[in-house]
Design a protein around this motif. Structure first.
Motif, PDB file in Angstrom:
ATOM      1  N   GLY A  88       0.813  -1.210   0.000  1.00 18.99           N
ATOM      2  CA  GLY A  88       0.000   0.000   0.000  1.00 18.99           C
ATOM      3  C   GLY A  88       0.849   1.262   0.000  1.00 18.99           C
ATOM      4  O   GLY A  88       2.040   1.239   0.298  1.00 18.99           O
ATOM      5  N   GLU A 167      -2.658   4.681   2.273  1.00 19.21           N
ATOM      6  CA  GLU A 167      -3.192   3.380   2.682  1.00 19.21           C
ATOM      7  C   GLU A 167      -2.540   2.940   3.985  1.00 19.21           C
ATOM      8  O   GLU A 167      -3.122   2.178   4.752  1.00 19.21           O
ATOM      9  CB  GLU A 167      -2.934   2.356   1.574  1.00 19.21           C
ATOM     10  CG  GLU A 167      -3.711   2.660   0.304  1.00 19.21           C
ATOM     11  CD  GLU A 167      -3.292   1.773  -0.841  1.00 19.21           C
ATOM     12  OE1 GLU A 167      -4.079   0.857  -1.171  1.00 19.21           O
ATOM     13  OE2 GLU A 167      -2.197   1.964  -1.395  1.00 19.21           O
ATOM     14  N   THR A 198      -7.707   2.806   6.831  1.00 19.31           N
ATOM     15  CA  THR A 198      -6.286   3.122   6.681  1.00 19.31           C
ATOM     16  C   THR A 198      -5.517   2.426   7.796  1.00 19.31           C
ATOM     17  O   THR A 198      -5.932   2.441   8.955  1.00 19.31           O
ATOM     18  CB  THR A 198      -6.045   4.642   6.770  1.00 19.31           C
ATOM     19  OG1 THR A 198      -6.800   5.298   5.751  1.00 19.31           O
ATOM     20  CG2 THR A 198      -4.576   4.981   6.598  1.00 19.31           C
TER      21      THR A 198
END
Length: 444
Positions: A88, A167, A198
């Motif tokens: 991410g 992310e 998140t």
């Protein structure tokens, strides 16, 4: 569907070279076959799996390896051994103003940092007003950041970090800077990011902040994972280890003072080290026991001195604590801490902080202390932790920790039917005044 893994660390270690003097570094460059350095392992054999959407606190004393771990996850440091897999977009706020060019303006640094985080020029332009609004530094956005105060630095850095749709968000102590309004804004933003799944990694020495934000936590000690568990358990063990550390430092200082004063120090002048362990009490709590004192009783009493477990909010209550001191002490103190059902500490004090002197106690002396107070708390369950130490100093410090027993008492607070209707943690018992004015009178 299996939960997605955001971060994986397999046997990660980080070694730094330390040199006794600067010339040794040069000698090693000129003579590559000879090693003039000392190895320091900041991290050793760290293995973790962090799932997407989790909020993880990383705690430990200074030098335990917290910042090194975050830098390896963020990619600003390379592990000496082991593997790191990050799945991410990562946004990291590792230190004050990190990644900012001091000669660039705030505006230029916003674009520069956001591009490094992978945003396109158009994406940054679309988010620029949101970032500037969050930072709230006014016209300074067009001034070189080297003219910024530390508070302005962190406002802008945090605004960039949280508004680029990360992310994975990594924060190292950044919430400790700024005024209360900015800190509240930060917590609100982090709550929003948690709702958006998140992944958050959060380093702080503020245990209430860790408890408030984090699902789970990691306790690092000398570069190793000491505990990886539910946040409250990790915080409890950290506090127990801190008491042990303070006590050990005090013993060393006492020995040095005795040596310096040539006072005939013997092995009996300072008690021998005990094997002090943090033991799990029940399923969630830890306790600290030096073997030098023990809790004989801890009772909650009503105004009629009857033992109770349920009390009506805003009524008077007594906490009766009996500590048996198994050794002689010059000036011990006894205190308590109250926490709500989530483990959040809502109150803490002791006899020293209340300017009440117990005085010297001899071996096998039982000291009873009665704290009397009202409980203007919201209905629910609360726990009380009881502790004792020797020689208080400062606001919440001491020379030697003796005892800390978590969840010594369980108290249920019920609603006061005669009180106002209110919500929150504490009833402020406000008064209210209402006045009405004739509209014609206001026009005069």
């Amino acid at each position: 569907m299996e939960e997605q893994i955001a971060i994986t660390l397999n046997n990660v270690s980080k070694c730094f070279k330390r040199y006794a003097k600067p010339a040794d570094r040069l000698k090693e460059i000129l003579l590559p076959n000879k090693d003039y350095s000392e190895r320091f392992w900041a991290l050793q054999d760290i293995s973790l799996e962090i799932h997407k959407g989790q909020t993880i606190g990383i705690i430990g004393r200074n030098g335990s390896g917290k910042s090194t771990l975050l830098q390896i996850i963020a990619g600003t440091l390379t592990a000496t051994t082991g593997n790191v897999n990050v799945n991410g977009r990562v946004s990291a706020l590792l230190e004050l103003g990190s990644g900012f060019n001091p000669d660039f303006t705030g505006r230029q640094n916003v674009f520069f940092n956001a591009r490094l985080l992978g945003l396109s020029q158009q994406e940054i332009e679309n988010k620029f007003d949101e970032i500037v609004g969050f930072a709230d530094i006014g016209d300074f956005i067009d001034q070189p950041v080297k003219t910024y105060s530390s508070g302005m630095f962190v406002r802008l850095a945090f605004a960039v970090a949280v508004n680029v749709e990360p992310e994975i968000l990594i924060i190292d102590e950044a919430l400790a800077v700024g005024d209360i309004y900015f800190q509240q804004k930060c917590f609100d933003k982090l709550a929003y990011l948690r709702e958006k799944q998140t992944t958050l990694l959060f380093v702080s020495h503020d245990m209430n902040a860790v408890h408030r934000l984090c699902d789970r936590a990691i306790l690092l000690d000398s570069g190793r994972v000491s505990l990886w568990s539910e946040a409250r358990q990790v915080i409890d063990l950290y506090e127990v280890n801190l008491i042990k550390h303070i006590t050990q430092l005090s013993k060393i200082e006492s020995m040095e003072q005795s040596d310096n004063s040539n006072s005939g120090f013997t092995s009996n002048a300072v008690s021998q080290d005990q094997d002090i362990d943090a033991e799990i009490v029940g399923s969630k709590s830890k306790s600290f026991d030096s073997g030098k004192a023990k809790v004989v009783f801890a009772k909650l009493l009503n105004i009629s001195d009857q033992q109770v477990r349920v009390i009506i909010s805003e009524q008077l209550i007594k906490l009766q604590i009996g500590i048996l001191f198994l050794q002689s002490f010059d000036d011990p103190l006894i205190g308590f801490q109250m926490r709500d059902r989530t483990g959040l500490m809502i109150f803490q004090t002791n006899t020293f902080m209340m300017n009440k002197v117990i005085g010297s106690v001899s071996k096998n002396t039982l000291v009873e202390v009665i704290f009397e107070f009202k409980l203007p708390l919201f209905e629910g369950e609360y726990t009380i932790t009881v502790g004792a130490a020797n020689k208080g100093k400062g606001q919440w410090s001491f020379e030697e920790g003796l005892l800390q027993v978590y969840d010594s008492c369980l108290l249920k607070v019920s609603k006061n039917q005669e009180s106002i209707i209110w919500f929150g943690l504490v009833n402020l018992s406000p008064s209210v005044r209402i006045q009405k004015y004739d509209n014609e009178l206001l026009k005069r």
